[in-house]
Design a protein around this motif. Structure first.
Motif, PDB file in Angstrom:
ATOM      1  N   LYS A 194      -9.691   3.686   0.324  1.00  0.00           N
ATOM      2  CA  LYS A 194      -8.599   4.194   0.633  1.00  0.00           C
ATOM      3  C   LYS A 194      -7.951   5.594   1.117  1.00  0.00           C
ATOM      4  CE  LYS A 194      -6.543   0.081  -0.232  1.00  0.00           C
ATOM      5  NZ  LYS A 194      -5.840  -0.774   0.806  1.00  0.00           N
ATOM      6  N   GLY A 195      -8.898   6.464   0.791  1.00  0.00           N
ATOM      7  CA  GLY A 195      -8.493   7.947   1.292  1.00  0.00           C
ATOM      8  C   GLY A 195      -7.139   8.230   1.111  1.00  0.00           C
ATOM      9  N   GLY A 196      -6.582   9.029   1.832  1.00  0.00           N
ATOM     10  CA  GLY A 196      -5.255   9.558   1.715  1.00  0.00           C
ATOM     11  C   GLY A 196      -4.743   9.583   3.294  1.00  0.00           C
ATOM     12  N   ILE A 197      -3.200   9.689   2.819  1.00  0.00           N
ATOM     13  CA  ILE A 197      -2.674   9.742   4.526  1.00  0.00           C
ATOM     14  C   ILE A 197      -1.885  11.242   4.759  1.00  0.00           C
ATOM     15  CG2 ILE A 197      -0.367   8.761   5.529  1.00  0.00           C
ATOM     16  CD1 ILE A 197      -2.167   6.541   5.025  1.00  0.00           C
ATOM     17  N   LEU A 198      -2.621  11.362   6.247  1.00  0.00           N
ATOM     18  CA  LEU A 198      -2.043  12.682   6.389  1.00  0.00           C
ATOM     19  C   LEU A 198      -0.686  12.292   7.690  1.00  0.00           C
ATOM     20  CD1 LEU A 198      -2.004  15.724   6.969  1.00  0.00           C
ATOM     21  CD2 LEU A 198      -3.732  15.143   8.617  1.00  0.00           C
ATOM     22  N   GLU A 199       0.348  12.638   7.320  1.00  0.00           N
ATOM     23  CA  GLU A 199       1.388  12.737   8.317  1.00  0.00           C
ATOM     24  C   GLU A 199       1.732  13.764   9.002  1.00  0.00           C
ATOM     25  OE1 GLU A 199       5.998  12.680   7.235  1.00  0.00           O
ATOM     26  OE2 GLU A 199       5.140  10.836   6.360  1.00  0.00           O
ATOM     27  N   VAL A 200       1.787  13.992  10.470  1.00  0.00           N
ATOM     28  CA  VAL A 200       1.866  15.160  11.243  1.00  0.00           C
ATOM     29  C   VAL A 200       3.118  15.072  11.897  1.00  0.00           C
ATOM     30  CG1 VAL A 200       0.800  16.709  12.932  1.00  0.00           C
ATOM     31  CG2 VAL A 200      -0.711  15.355  11.275  1.00  0.00           C
ATOM     32  N   THR A 201       3.913  15.949  11.728  1.00  0.00           N
ATOM     33  CA  THR A 201       5.368  16.147  12.586  1.00  0.00           C
ATOM     34  C   THR A 201       4.955  17.057  13.552  1.00  0.00           C
ATOM     35  OG1 THR A 201       6.652  15.216  10.632  1.00  0.00           O
ATOM     36  CG2 THR A 201       7.687  16.356  12.345  1.00  0.00           C
ATOM     37  N   VAL A 202       5.209  16.786  14.869  1.00  0.00           N
ATOM     38  CA  VAL A 202       5.284  17.962  15.797  1.00  0.00           C
ATOM     39  C   VAL A 202       6.555  18.011  16.442  1.00  0.00           C
ATOM     40  CG1 VAL A 202       4.264  18.669  18.121  1.00  0.00           C
ATOM     41  CG2 VAL A 202       3.057  17.237  16.314  1.00  0.00           C
ATOM     42  N   ARG A 203       7.048  19.505  16.418  1.00  0.00           N
ATOM     43  CA  ARG A 203       8.506  19.716  16.865  1.00  0.00           C
ATOM     44  C   ARG A 203       8.443  20.993  17.543  1.00  0.00           C
ATOM     45  NH1 ARG A 203      11.429  20.651  11.088  1.00  0.00           N
ATOM     46  NH2 ARG A 203      10.420  22.602  10.786  1.00  0.00           N
ATOM     47  N   GLY A 204       9.390  21.124  18.475  1.00  0.00           N
ATOM     48  CA  GLY A 204       9.634  22.371  18.914  1.00  0.00           C
ATOM     49  C   GLY A 204       9.946  23.624  18.000  1.00  0.00           C
ATOM     50  N   LYS A 205       9.414  24.653  18.283  1.00  0.00           N
ATOM     51  CA  LYS A 205       9.420  25.903  17.503  1.00  0.00           C
ATOM     52  C   LYS A 205      10.811  26.539  17.500  1.00  0.00           C
ATOM     53  CE  LYS A 205       7.468  30.125  15.805  1.00  0.00           C
ATOM     54  NZ  LYS A 205       6.157  30.972  16.027  1.00  0.00           N
ATOM     55  N   ASN A 206      11.305  26.523  18.618  1.00  0.00           N
ATOM     56  CA  ASN A 206      12.892  27.080  18.901  1.00  0.00           C
ATOM     57  C   ASN A 206      13.959  26.032  18.519  1.00  0.00           C
ATOM     58  OD1 ASN A 206      11.457  29.213  19.927  1.00  0.00           O
ATOM     59  ND2 ASN A 206      11.947  28.985  22.115  1.00  0.00           N
ATOM     60  N   ASN A 207      13.860  24.694  18.847  1.00  0.00           N
ATOM     61  CA  ASN A 207      15.013  23.866  18.469  1.00  0.00           C
ATOM     62  C   ASN A 207      14.626  23.143  17.396  1.00  0.00           C
ATOM     63  OD1 ASN A 207      13.270  22.094  19.520  1.00  0.00           O
ATOM     64  ND2 ASN A 207      14.576  21.579  21.364  1.00  0.00           N
ATOM     65  N   HIS A 208      13.404  22.838  16.769  1.00  0.00           N
ATOM     66  CA  HIS A 208      13.047  21.965  15.961  1.00  0.00           C
ATOM     67  C   HIS A 208      13.144  20.656  16.374  1.00  0.00           C
ATOM     68  CE1 HIS A 208      12.657  25.736  13.350  1.00  0.00           C
ATOM     69  NE2 HIS A 208      13.790  25.868  13.670  1.00  0.00           N
ATOM     70  N   ALA A 209      13.418  20.043  17.514  1.00  0.00           N
ATOM     71  CA  ALA A 209      13.522  18.896  17.939  1.00  0.00           C
ATOM     72  C   ALA A 209      11.981  17.964  17.771  1.00  0.00           C
ATOM     73  CB  ALA A 209      14.024  18.664  19.263  1.00  0.00           C
ATOM     74  N   PRO A 210      12.175  16.929  17.286  1.00  0.00           N
ATOM     75  CA  PRO A 210      10.671  16.132  17.476  1.00  0.00           C
ATOM     76  C   PRO A 210      10.083  16.070  18.967  1.00  0.00           C
ATOM     77  CG  PRO A 210      12.346  14.872  16.516  1.00  0.00           C
ATOM     78  CD  PRO A 210      13.109  15.972  16.973  1.00  0.00           C
ATOM     79  N   ILE A 211       8.785  16.264  19.150  1.00  0.00           N
ATOM     80  CA  ILE A 211       8.136  16.042  20.407  1.00  0.00           C
ATOM     81  C   ILE A 211       7.322  14.742  20.309  1.00  0.00           C
ATOM     82  CG2 ILE A 211       6.521  17.181  22.011  1.00  0.00           C
ATOM     83  CD1 ILE A 211       7.346  19.839  20.720  1.00  0.00           C
ATOM     84  N   ALA A 212       7.850  13.769  21.179  1.00  0.00           N
ATOM     85  CA  ALA A 212       7.077  12.484  21.420  1.00  0.00           C
ATOM     86  C   ALA A 212       6.061  12.804  22.282  1.00  0.00           C
ATOM     87  CB  ALA A 212       8.148  11.499  21.887  1.00  0.00           C
ATOM     88  N   ASP A 213       5.030  12.137  22.023  1.00  0.00           N
ATOM     89  CA  ASP A 213       3.623  11.808  22.994  1.00  0.00           C
ATOM     90  C   ASP A 213       3.119  13.215  23.061  1.00  0.00           C
ATOM     91  OD1 ASP A 213       4.260   9.093  23.916  1.00  0.00           O
ATOM     92  OD2 ASP A 213       5.843   9.991  25.294  1.00  0.00           O
ATOM     93  N   SER A 214       3.137  13.885  21.833  1.00  0.00           N
ATOM     94  CA  SER A 214       2.160  14.743  21.680  1.00  0.00           C
ATOM     95  C   SER A 214       0.557  14.304  21.230  1.00  0.00           C
ATOM     96  CB  SER A 214       2.696  15.883  20.337  1.00  0.00           C
ATOM     97  OG  SER A 214       3.914  16.292  20.639  1.00  0.00           O
ATOM     98  N   SER A 215      -0.289  15.232  21.652  1.00  0.00           N
ATOM     99  CA  SER A 215      -1.721  14.517  21.325  1.00  0.00           C
ATOM    100  C   SER A 215      -2.060  15.228  19.897  1.00  0.00           C
ATOM    101  CB  SER A 215      -2.738  15.208  22.203  1.00  0.00           C
ATOM    102  OG  SER A 215      -2.512  14.440  23.264  1.00  0.00           O
ATOM    103  N   VAL A 216      -2.427  14.562  19.008  1.00  0.00           N
ATOM    104  CA  VAL A 216      -2.857  15.387  17.584  1.00  0.00           C
ATOM    105  C   VAL A 216      -4.214  14.845  17.288  1.00  0.00           C
ATOM    106  CG1 VAL A 216      -2.178  15.575  15.122  1.00  0.00           C
ATOM    107  CG2 VAL A 216      -0.173  15.246  16.863  1.00  0.00           C
ATOM    108  N   SER A 217      -4.932  15.938  17.225  1.00  0.00           N
ATOM    109  CA  SER A 217      -6.504  15.526  16.407  1.00  0.00           C
ATOM    110  C   SER A 217      -6.625  16.174  15.223  1.00  0.00           C
ATOM    111  CB  SER A 217      -7.402  15.932  17.608  1.00  0.00           C
ATOM    112  OG  SER A 217      -7.337  17.580  17.756  1.00  0.00           O
TER     113      SER A 217
END
Length: 161
Positions: free
Chosen positions: A60-83
């Motif tokens: 089962k391992g564990g879940i990693l939930e990565v939220t990517v957002r803009g540093k200045n406005n803290h808005a979510p950034i869609a379609d970001s590549s996460v590795s």
């Protein structure tokens, strides 16, 4: 080598394997997050050899939930590549419209990278614990810019330079 699907008893067979060393793994496609994870198993195949009884352990391992957002406005950034990677495990995904990407990973330490065209790349590290959800937020800074004006020797603006 192509994709192979395991049978109802979990067995699998990879045909026509050329001699060499390989990492054999199981990829689980349950969405939005896989129910299982498996660490790759090293396999070496000699010419004319059949390698039998390769055991891939799913857990089962564990879940990693990565939220990517803009540093200045803290808005979510869609379609970001996460590795996400460690010494023996690599995965990649894109964030959804909410700026979040999910991974099921084996327990351990991981490097996490997030990037998007026209934004800066950011890297962090985290630990994933068996049976737990680890949340990481990565803030991408707006990329730096250089602006200016192109002028000729007389000081007039040069168009289409």
């Amino acid at each position: 080598m192509g994709k192979v699907v395991s049978a109802t008893d979990g067995s699998f067979q990879i045909p026509d394997v050329p001699p060499g060393s390989y990492q054999v793994t199981a990829n689980f496609t349950n969405q939005p997050t896989a129910n299982w994870v498996a660490t790759p198993v090293p396999v070496t195949v000699a010419s004319g050899q059949t390698v039998a009884d390769v055991q891939i352990q799913a857990d089962k391992g564990g879940i990693l939930e990565v939220t990517v957002r803009g540093k200045n406005n803290h808005a979510p950034i869609a379609d970001s590549s996460v590795s996400v990677n460690s010494d023996d495990f690599n995965r990649g995904a894109s964030t959804g419209t909410n700026g979040v990407a999910y991974f099921r990973l084996p327990a351990g330490q991981f490097n996490v990278y997030a990037s998007k065209p026209n934004w800066s790349q950011v890297q962090t590290q985290t630990a994933v614990t068996e049976g737990q959800t680890t949340q990481v937020t990565i803030e991408l800074p707006v990329p730096s810019k250089v602006t200016g004006t192109v002028r000729d020797e007389a000081g007039a603006a040069v168009v289409d330079a």
